[in-house]
Design an enzyme around this catalytic site. Structure first.
Site, PDB file in Angstrom:
ATOM      1  N   ASP A 220      -6.296   4.178  -2.580  1.00  0.00           N
ATOM      2  CA  ASP A 220      -4.891   4.478  -2.227  1.00  0.00           C
ATOM      3  C   ASP A 220      -4.760   4.563  -0.713  1.00  0.00           C
ATOM      4  OD1 ASP A 220      -2.131   5.557  -2.261  1.00  0.00           O
ATOM      5  OD2 ASP A 220      -2.543   5.996  -4.355  1.00  0.00           O
ATOM      6  N   ASP A 241      -5.275  -0.571   1.974  1.00  0.00           N
ATOM      7  CA  ASP A 241      -3.936  -1.110   1.741  1.00  0.00           C
ATOM      8  C   ASP A 241      -4.057  -2.274   0.754  1.00  0.00           C
ATOM      9  OD1 ASP A 241      -1.563  -2.564   1.882  1.00  0.00           O
ATOM     10  OD2 ASP A 241      -1.219  -2.044   3.973  1.00  0.00           O
ATOM     11  N   LEU A 258       3.467  -1.758  -9.897  1.00  0.00           N
ATOM     12  CA  LEU A 258       4.268  -2.966  -9.708  1.00  0.00           C
ATOM     13  C   LEU A 258       5.776  -2.689  -9.785  1.00  0.00           C
ATOM     14  CD1 LEU A 258       1.982  -5.446 -11.688  1.00  0.00           C
ATOM     15  CD2 LEU A 258       2.118  -5.116  -9.211  1.00  0.00           C
ATOM     16  N   HIS A 259       6.182  -1.631 -10.497  1.00  0.00           N
ATOM     17  CA  HIS A 259       7.642  -1.372 -10.559  1.00  0.00           C
ATOM     18  C   HIS A 259       8.186  -0.867  -9.204  1.00  0.00           C
ATOM     19  CE1 HIS A 259       7.415   3.110 -12.161  1.00  0.00           C
ATOM     20  NE2 HIS A 259       6.779   2.950 -11.029  1.00  0.00           N
ATOM     21  N   ASP A 260       7.274  -0.554  -8.273  1.00  0.00           N
ATOM     22  CA  ASP A 260       7.717  -0.126  -6.924  1.00  0.00           C
ATOM     23  C   ASP A 260       8.068  -1.315  -6.033  1.00  0.00           C
ATOM     24  OD1 ASP A 260       7.130   2.508  -7.566  1.00  0.00           O
ATOM     25  OD2 ASP A 260       5.152   2.481  -6.636  1.00  0.00           O
TER      26      ASP A 260
HETATM   27  C1  LIG Z   1       4.274   5.425  -8.182  1.00  0.00           C
HETATM   28  S1  LIG Z   1       2.776   5.932  -7.440  1.00  0.00           S
HETATM   29  C2  LIG Z   1       1.651   5.762  -8.810  1.00  0.00           C
HETATM   30  C3  LIG Z   1       0.416   6.597  -8.662  1.00  0.00           C
HETATM   31  C4  LIG Z   1      -0.573   6.505  -9.834  1.00  0.00           C
HETATM   32  N1  LIG Z   1      -0.980   5.140 -10.104  1.00  0.00           N
HETATM   33  C5  LIG Z   1       0.032   7.126 -11.060  1.00  0.00           C
HETATM   34  O1  LIG Z   1       0.564   6.407 -11.897  1.00  0.00           O
HETATM   35  O2  LIG Z   1      -0.015   8.359 -11.160  1.00  0.00           O
HETATM   36  C6  LIG Z   1       2.357   4.530  -6.440  1.00  0.00           C
HETATM   37  C7  LIG Z   1       1.079   4.706  -5.675  1.00  0.00           C
HETATM   38  O3  LIG Z   1       0.859   3.504  -4.913  1.00  0.00           O
HETATM   39  C8  LIG Z   1       0.328   3.871  -3.655  1.00  0.00           C
HETATM   40  N2  LIG Z   1       0.579   2.802  -2.676  1.00  0.00           N
HETATM   41  C9  LIG Z   1       1.761   2.401  -2.159  1.00  0.00           C
HETATM   42  N3  LIG Z   1       1.595   1.394  -1.280  1.00  0.00           N
HETATM   43  C10 LIG Z   1       0.255   1.155  -1.237  1.00  0.00           C
HETATM   44  C11 LIG Z   1      -0.545   0.243  -0.494  1.00  0.00           C
HETATM   45  N4  LIG Z   1       0.013  -0.630   0.352  1.00  0.00           N
HETATM   46  N5  LIG Z   1      -1.885   0.272  -0.681  1.00  0.00           N
HETATM   47  C12 LIG Z   1      -2.460   1.161  -1.556  1.00  0.00           C
HETATM   48  N6  LIG Z   1      -1.745   2.045  -2.299  1.00  0.00           N
HETATM   49  C13 LIG Z   1      -0.395   2.046  -2.135  1.00  0.00           C
HETATM   50  C14 LIG Z   1       1.071   5.154  -3.326  1.00  0.00           C
HETATM   51  O4  LIG Z   1       0.485   5.908  -2.319  1.00  0.00           O
HETATM   52  C15 LIG Z   1       1.102   5.849  -4.673  1.00  0.00           C
HETATM   53  O5  LIG Z   1      -0.007   6.675  -4.869  1.00  0.00           O
END
Ligand SMILES: C[S@@+](CC[C@H](N)C(=O)[O-])C[C@H]1O[C@@H](n2cnc3c(N)ncnc32)[C@H](O)[C@@H]1O
Length: 351
Positions: A220, A241, A258-260
Site C-alpha cells: 500500500d 505505488d 478497482l471501484h476507486d
Molecule cells: C478502498 S481502500 C481498500 C483497502 C483494502 N483493500 C480493503 O478492502 O480493506 C483502497 C486502498 O488502496 C490504496 N491505494 C490507493 N492508491 C494506491 C496506489 N497508487 N498504490 C498503492 N495503493 C494505493 C489506499 O491507500 C487504500 O488502502
C-alpha cells in the site's frame, strides 16, 4: 373530473411532496446519527443496566452544560423517526435497540469510523461540486478540495486513520465470511499472495490465520504503512505505488481497489498485476460489487457505493459485462464471477 379522482390526485401530490421533503432533509438523519455517535449516547445507555431518563443521560454527556430542550428534540427524532433508541412513555426512559448497538464505540463493525469519517468535509464537502463534475474532468472531490483523495488522506492524518480503520473493520467482517464459505477453492494451490492496496492488512491477517502456509504480503501507499501500528510479523509489509510496480506472487488480491478508479486507470492496475503473477497458474482475485448481480440481491448498496465512488474518487461500480470487458481488455484470457453478497462478489481473472 369526479370528486374521487380529484381526491386521489391530491393524495398522490401530497405523497410526492412528502418524498421530496424526506430526500431534501436526508442530511438531518445523517447529522443526527453523527451527533448521537459523537456524544457517545449508545455507550452511555449501555453502561447502565436499565434504560435511563433524559436527566440521567444529560448528566453523563461529555459536555460542560446541556440544554434539556435540545437534547429532548434530538432524542425524540432519534427514537420516533430513526428507531435508534427505545422510549418508555410511562417512566420517560431511553434504552438501546439492535440498531444503536451497532453504534457502540467498541463494536466490531465499521459503522462508527464510517460515520465519523464520512460525515465530515472529507466525505460531504465534495457533494457541493457534484453538478459541475457531471461535465467530466476532475471528480467532485478534486474540484472541492483541490487535490485527489489519496493526497488529501496523506496530508490529513486523523482522516487517514479513520478511513483505514473503517476499511479494516469492514474487510475483517467480509473476509472471515469469504474464507469460511469459499476459502477452500479460492486459495487452492496458492503459495504466495500480495494484497495490493491492502490497507491495514485485515484481509492478509485473516488469510494467514486460515492458511498459515501461504506467504502473504500487504502492499500500500507510504501514508498507510507509516500510520499502521499493527504491522505484525506473520505478514510482509511493502510500501509502493500500484502504478509503478507490484511485488511478484502466485496471486494478487484486489479488494475494493478497482471501484476507486476509472476504466483507464483500472486497465493500468490490471496490467501491472498481470506482470506480477505467473502466466500459467497465476490469478488475480478481485473482491467488488457487481451491479447487476446486486439487482438479484439488493441494489441499494451498489447504487449508493457507485455514487460515492464517483464523487469521492472518480471511480464507479460495474456490471458483470463491464467487469468482463475490463478484464478482457487488460489482456486476461478468462474471468469467473461468483456472487457472494450484496457487498461483494468474487471475480477471478486468469492471464
Ligand atoms: C478502498 S481502500 C481498500 C483497502 C483494502 N483493500 C480493503 O478492502 O480493506 C483502497 C486502498 O488502496 C490504496 N491505494 C490507493 N492508491 C494506491 C496506489 N497508487 N498504490 C498503492 N495503493 C494505493 C489506499 O491507500 C487504500 O488502502
Amino acid at each position: 373530473m369526479k370528486e374521487k379522482e380529484m381526491d386521489e390526485q391530491r393524495q398522490e401530490l401530497m405523497a410526492a411532496r412528502m418524498s421530496i421533503i424526506r430526500y431534501a432533509h436526508g442530511f438531518m438523519d445523517s447529522m443526527s446519527l453523527k451527533c448521537v455517535v459523537e456524544l457517545g449516547i449508545p455507550d452511555i445507555l449501555r453502561k447502565n443496566a436499565k434504560p435511563i431518563t433524559l436527566q440521567e443521560l444529560a448528566a453523563a454527556l461529555p459536555l460542560p452544560a446541556v440544554d434539556m430542550g435540545r437534547l429532548q428534540s434530538l432524542m425524540r427524532f432519534a427514537v420516533h423517526h430513526m428507531g435508534l433508541f427505545t422510549f418508555n412513555g410511562q417512566d420517560g426512559t431511553y434504552g438501546l435497540t439492535r440498531f444503536s448497538e451497532c453504534l457502540l464505540r467498541d463494536s466490531e463493525t465499521f459503522m462508527v469510523p464510517m460515520i465519523l469519517g464520512t460525515l465530515t468535509d472529507w466525505g460531504m464537502g465534495a457533494w457541493h461540486s457534484l453538478s459541475s463534475s457531471i461535465q467530466g474532468g476532475p471528480p467532485a472531490f478534486e474540484r472541492h478540495h483541490g487535490m485527489n483523495n489519496w493526497d488529501y488522506l496523506a496530508s490529513h492524518p486523523d482522516m487517514n486513520q479513520l478511513f483505514n480503520e473503517s476499511q479494516e473493520r469492514n474487510t475483517k467482517e467480509i473476509f472471515r465470511e469469504i474464507l469460511s464459505k469459499c476459502g477452500s477453492w479460492l486459495f487452492e494451490g496458492i503459495g504466495s499472495i500480495v494484497d495490493v492496496g491492502g490497507g491495514n492488512g485485515a484481509a492478509a491477517k485473516e488469510i494467514v490465520k486460515e492458511f498459515p502456509s501461504i506467504k502473504c504480503t500487504v502492499f500500500d501507499l507510504p501514508q498507510v504503512m507509516s500510520s499502521n501500528s499493527e504491522k505484525t510479523s506473520e505478514v510482509e509489509w511493502v510500501e509502493g505505488d500500484i502504478f509503478n510496480s507490484v511485488p511478484r506472487a502466485d496471486a494478487i488480491l484486489l479488494k475494493y481497489i478497482l471501484h476507486d478508479w476509472n476504466d483507464e486507470k483500472c486497465m493500468k492496475i490490471l496490467e501491472q498485476c498481470k506482470e506480477a503473477i505467473p502466466a500459467g497458474g497465476g490469478k488475480v482475485i478481485i473482491v467488488e460489487m457487481v451491479m447487476d448481480i446486486n439487482k438479484e440481491m439488493d441494489m441499494y448498496p451498489a447504487l449508493l457505493s457507485d455514487m460515492f465512488m464517483m464523487v469521492s474518487f472518480g471511480g464507479k461500480e460495474r456490471t458483470r459485462e463491464e467487469w468482463e470487458k475490463l478484464i478482457h481488455d487488460a489482456g486476461y484470457s478468462k474471468c469467473k464471477i461468483t456472487p457472494f453478497s450484496p457487498l461483494a462478489s468474487l471475480i477471478e481473472a486468469y492471464p
